[in-house]
Design a protein around this motif. Structure first.
Motif, PDB file in Angstrom:
ATOM      1  N   GLU A  62       0.922  -1.193   0.036  1.00 47.84           N
ATOM      2  CA  GLU A  62      -0.162   0.068   0.051  1.00 47.84           C
ATOM      3  C   GLU A  62       0.813   1.147   0.015  1.00 47.84           C
ATOM      4  O   GLU A  62       1.605   1.323   0.813  1.00 47.84           O
ATOM      5  N   ILE A  63       0.610   2.114  -0.742  1.00 45.57           N
ATOM      6  CA  ILE A  63       1.355   3.511  -0.949  1.00 45.57           C
ATOM      7  C   ILE A  63       0.727   4.782  -0.007  1.00 45.57           C
ATOM      8  O   ILE A  63       1.646   5.360   0.321  1.00 45.57           O
ATOM      9  N   ARG A  86       4.798  -0.397  -8.312  1.00 42.81           N
ATOM     10  CA  ARG A  86       5.601  -0.217  -9.560  1.00 42.81           C
ATOM     11  C   ARG A  86       6.908  -0.650  -9.483  1.00 42.81           C
ATOM     12  O   ARG A  86       7.556  -0.887 -10.302  1.00 42.81           O
ATOM     13  N   GLU A  87       7.140  -0.461  -8.163  1.00 40.83           N
ATOM     14  CA  GLU A  87       8.563  -0.671  -8.019  1.00 40.83           C
ATOM     15  C   GLU A  87       8.976  -2.001  -6.969  1.00 40.83           C
ATOM     16  O   GLU A  87      10.005  -2.367  -6.652  1.00 40.83           O
ATOM     17  N   THR A  88       8.002  -2.798  -7.028  1.00 38.30           N
ATOM     18  CA  THR A  88       7.982  -4.202  -6.200  1.00 38.30           C
ATOM     19  C   THR A  88       8.915  -5.102  -7.048  1.00 38.30           C
ATOM     20  O   THR A  88       8.633  -5.353  -8.319  1.00 38.30           O
ATOM     21  N   HIS A  89       9.615  -5.975  -6.236  1.00 36.44           N
ATOM     22  CA  HIS A  89      10.576  -6.776  -7.071  1.00 36.44           C
ATOM     23  C   HIS A  89      10.125  -7.863  -6.695  1.00 36.44           C
ATOM     24  O   HIS A  89      10.213  -8.734  -5.586  1.00 36.44           O
ATOM     25  N   TRP A  90       9.258  -8.783  -7.572  1.00 35.94           N
ATOM     26  CA  TRP A  90       8.593  -9.855  -7.376  1.00 35.94           C
ATOM     27  C   TRP A  90       9.345 -11.165  -7.026  1.00 35.94           C
ATOM     28  O   TRP A  90       8.993 -12.170  -6.394  1.00 35.94           O
ATOM     29  N   SER A 118       3.849  -5.202 -15.287  1.00 37.32           N
ATOM     30  CA  SER A 118       5.004  -5.722 -14.208  1.00 37.32           C
ATOM     31  C   SER A 118       4.770  -7.027 -14.021  1.00 37.32           C
ATOM     32  O   SER A 118       5.826  -7.990 -13.755  1.00 37.32           O
ATOM     33  N   LEU A 119       3.522  -7.638 -13.792  1.00 38.57           N
ATOM     34  CA  LEU A 119       3.230  -8.997 -13.502  1.00 38.57           C
ATOM     35  C   LEU A 119       3.750 -10.025 -14.824  1.00 38.57           C
ATOM     36  O   LEU A 119       4.226 -10.810 -14.401  1.00 38.57           O
TER      37      LEU A 119
END
Length: 267
Positions: A62-63, A86-90, A118-119
């Motif tokens: 959550e931002i 958008r910056e999550t490193h999956w 991104s996904l």
């Protein structure tokens, strides 16, 4: 449930309030017990509460710092992270949590496309995603060739995931109410159906170029790889427009261009 803080238009916040719809959306996840689930944009926690009842390993991204504080107070057992998805490193998150991730989200409309790409780019670390989005975008994802809705998202998601439009969500279950109807889409990743011999970027470059000039024949929209490099089209596809090719045919075309043309003609 009352909203503990005023929604921010700048963050595209339309908070889900209907408990029955929340149950239905959470029920769309096919994650077995013991799976790691990540919720994108947890907001006031309507989905988060129900997810926490079903999954011991739950991360909420959550931002909005106000929502983060509310979630941490109400759900201390949930791993709540204040960050921009958008910056999550999956890959790192999957490694940390020990296995492929199941994603769920009441997705802010303006972030739907960035989240989808991104996904897709990091899909090897994901099992599935259940996303609530604008119905128009959902229709594009599952659109058939030679239809107005068929485009970039249709081709890429049908090639590199298994998308399914599940059900619509009326504006009345959100606060504030959006001006459009939403829909829930399930994406399954790593099903063994995607083209194993193609990278995502291999296909994306050609699909984007083709649909960015969708009214033109492919021999014109893809001329940087064909006419300018003296490369022909298989099956006389140069005389067709982008919307005429199926996702599998785009994969075949990408293989052909990768073999016979410089994939980066501007370099």
């Amino acid at each position: 449930m009352s909203i503990p803080f005023r929604p921010k238009q700048s963050l595209g916040q339309n908070f889900l309030q209907d408990p029955n719809m929340a149950e239905k959306i959470v029920g769309a996840l096919e994650a077995p017990a013991g799976s790691h689930v990540v919720e994108i944009g947890a907001g006031t926690g309507v989905l988060t509460e129900r997810l926490a009842e079903n999954y011991d390993t739950l991360t909420a991204i959550e931002i909005d710092e106000r929502a983060v504080a509310t979630l941490r107070e109400r759900l201390p057992g949930v791993d709540v992270r204040e960050e921009d998805v958008r910056e999550t490193h999956w890959a790192a998150l999957a490694d940390e949590k020990g296995g492929p991730i199941h994603v769920i989200s009441n997705t802010p409309y303006y972030l739907t496309s960035p989240i989808l790409f991104s996904l897709l780019e990091q899909r090897e670390h994901l099992a599935e995603a259940v996303l609530t989005m604008q119905r128009e975008v959902a229709d594009r994802i599952v659109a058939e060739p030679s239809t107005k809705a068929y485009g970039i998202l249709s081709v890429l998601l049908q090639l590199f995931a298994a998308p399914e439009k599940l059900f619509t969500v009326p504006p009345q279950v959100f606060s504030p109410q959006p001006d459009v109807t939403s829909a829930v889409v399930r994406l399954q990743f790593n099903t063994g159906e995607e083209p194993a011999d193609l990278r995502f970027d291999d296909v994306r470059r050609y699909v984007r170029a083709a649909f960015n000039q969708r009214r033109k024949m492919l021999r014109n929209s893809l001329s940087a790889w064909t006419k300018e490099q003296g490369v022909g089209f298989p099956n006389d596809w140069g005389r067709k427009r982008a919307e005429a090719l199926t996702p599998d045919e785009f994969a075949t075309l990408a293989r052909h261009l990768n073999t016979h043309a410089d994939p980066d003609p501007a370099a």
